[in-house]
Design an enzyme around this catalytic site. Structure first.
Site, mmCIF file in Angstrom:
data_model
loop_
_atom_site.group_PDB
_atom_site.id
_atom_site.type_symbol
_atom_site.label_atom_id
_atom_site.label_comp_id
_atom_site.label_asym_id
_atom_site.label_seq_id
_atom_site.Cartn_x
_atom_site.Cartn_y
_atom_site.Cartn_z
ATOM 1 N N ASN A 1 0.837 -1.205 0.000
ATOM 2 C CA ASN A 1 0.000 0.000 0.000
ATOM 3 C C ASN A 1 0.876 1.261 0.000
ATOM 4 O OD1 ASN A 1 -2.370 1.395 -0.120
ATOM 5 N ND2 ASN A 1 -3.177 0.649 1.831
ATOM 6 N N HIS B 1 -8.902 3.681 7.697
ATOM 7 C CA HIS B 1 -9.293 2.346 7.257
ATOM 8 C C HIS B 1 -10.741 2.023 7.622
ATOM 9 C CE1 HIS B 1 -5.034 1.380 6.428
ATOM 10 N NE2 HIS B 1 -5.536 0.438 5.669
#
Length: 495
Positions: free
Chosen positions: A318, A349
């Site tokens: 990521n 998130h």
């Protein structure tokens, strides 16, 4: 999920058409912006229904905030609003509609749009309010010197290439691509002298796209055939915990978490291929003259699977989100930047408790891994044979630590997460604390070096990577002169 895959495959075909028939040499930036935006909103509407309106609402209100607040404080208001709007949507989805149903939903694209909104707000603040000498080299190169139009803003946030799965890119890189300046390369000679060269023809992304589609196919095949037979939830099965030995349990932990990764490989690599197919993502040439199409790539699979340290894993997983966390949080935090960065990552998130357990555990693992590396690694790098043994041991330890850390991220809830950790007697938590007591982090006397020693594990390498990208990739908007652009990237490279 089927809608998501179908829309991404349609986006891939649209990207090829976009590069072929709406190339910047044939079409104005205005038309390219309009088409990219309309296609993106259509895909969002098809995939998520009227939930796609959240993308327009979040972007529209953020743009209005930018206009009325002014460049001095708009980055703060945009940050709070965009992250708050995302959090409200996540709370609504999780605790009202479908708790525990981890699926492709509208909050996924909103996470990427939130990154874009906040990144651009800080870049405009840097470019239009802060003094140039107060900026870091990366901030100076990313700074935006004029307010984007509403069309440019919507195109950046909602274009068809990145609306469903990203990845994040800088606003200046995107505008450079739309305006057809992506292939103007500035290369530095080995002796440090500037040597500006401009390619007359656009390099073809076909080979890079084909390679990434092959990776997508293999990842999807692995996910469809293997992942379902190795559920992470089996790690907390009562019978398995009661009958399996410790080596068997840790081996299953590793393979079950490894089997959970291909869906991310598929989604992120396909998103990268779509951008490349449209002509976006060109990073320059390597030393052998081979084209590089990884400007906005989000992962490096080989380095992930064979990582020999926690740092190496996070450096290659990521990637664009790690850069976003550094640029909007870590390097701007006034106190405890590492803790603030991990908290922001957890909030971004989502609102599942498992996310927070994972990131709190990640803090311990990160510090412990850094302490071990700083204190004992130099004893094992003298001979190739010893170094090989050290790499094997650290690979096994890293994979075990990563798997142990991210179990709550997959299980989502508090009870199953604590069931797993208690079944392991919190062994790696305790081990990490003991490591930090026995091997404290090394700190140097100079302030700059001391600051570097506590920098997040992913930040230094990724920032160097980003600066090198800026050296090879034209990323300025219209208000920069060509000379200023070259000077900016050249100074960043030297830094």
């Amino acid at each position: 999920q089927v809608n998501f895959v179908v829309c991404q495959l349609f986006a891939l075909l649209a990207a090829i058409w976009f590069r072929t028939y709406l190339h910047s040499s044939k079409t104005s930036p205005f038309i390219r912006h309009v088409v990219a935006t309309l296609l993106g909103l259509y895909l969002a509407l098809f995939c998520f229904g009227w939930y796609a309106l959240h993308f327009v609402i979040q972007s529209g209100i953020s743009y209005y905030i930018m206009i009325i607040i002014g460049v001095e404080n708009m980055h703060k208001y945009c940050f709070v609003f965009a992250l708050g709007y995302l959090t409200v949507c996540q709370i609504t989805r999780v605790y009202i509609f479908d708790y525990g149903q981890y699926s492709a939903d509208f909050s996924g694209p909103m996470m990427i749009i939130t990154q874009k909104i906040t990144s651009l707000a800080f870049e405009i603040h840097d470019g239009m309010f802060r003094k140039n000498e107060d900026l870091t080299p990366s901030q100076r190169c990313l700074a935006v010197r004029r307010m984007p139009s509403l069309l440019e803003y919507l195109s950046y946030n909602c274009n068809f290439m990145g609306i469903l799965a990203g990845p994040l890119c800088s606003y200046k890189d995107y505008i450079t691509f739309i305006e057809g300046r992506s292939y103007q390369l500035q290369q530095s000679e080995a002796n440090g002298k500037e040597d500006t060269k401009y390619e007359q023809t656009d390099p073809s992304p076909n080979v890079a796209v084909a390679q990434k589609l092959l990776i997508c196919g293999l990842s999807l095949l692995f996910h469809m055939t293997i992942t379902k037979t190795l559920p992470v939830e089996y790690n907390i099965d009562d019978n398995f915990r009661a009958t399996a030995s410790w080596p068997v349990r840790f081996f299953y932990l590793y393979v079950s978490l490894m089997a959970a990764r291909p869906k991310y490989y598929f989604a992120w690599t396909l998103a990268d291929a779509i951008n490349n197919a449209a002509g976006f993502g060109f990073r320059g040439y390597d030393k052998n003259g081979v084209t590089r199409w990884d400007l906005i790539s989000n992962l490096r699979i080989q380095q992930i699977e064979f990582s020999t340290s926690f740092k190496m894993f996070l450096d290659n997983w990521n990637i664009q989100t790690a850069l976003w966390l550094k640029r909007v949080c870590y390097e701007r935090a006034t106190f405890s930047p590492t803790i603030q960065t991990f908290i922001l990552s957890a909030i971004w998130h989502g609102v599942y408790p498992g996310y927070y357990l994972t990131f709190l555990t990640g803090v311990l693992m990160t510090l412990a891994a850094r302490a071990i590396r700083n204190n004992i690694r130099h004893y094992f790098v003298g001979s190739p044979a010893v170094k090989l043994c050290y790499d094997i041991v650290t690979w096994m330890a890293t994979q075990a630590a990563i798997s142990y850390t991210v179990v709550p991220f997959v299980l989502l809830s508090v009870k199953p997460s604590f069931t797993f950790y208690s079944s392991c007697y919190f062994c790696l938590h305790i081990a990490s604390i003991l490591v930090l007591l026995v091997f404290p982090l090394k700190r140097t006397q100079k302030g700059s070096k001391k600051h570097e020693s506590v920098q997040p594990v992913w930040s230094r390498k990724l920032e160097e990577e980003s600066l090198l990208q800026k050296n090879n990739y034209s990323s300025t908007n219209n208000s920069f002169s060509q000379k200023e652009e070259i000077t900016c990237r050249y100074q960043a490279l030297k830094q």
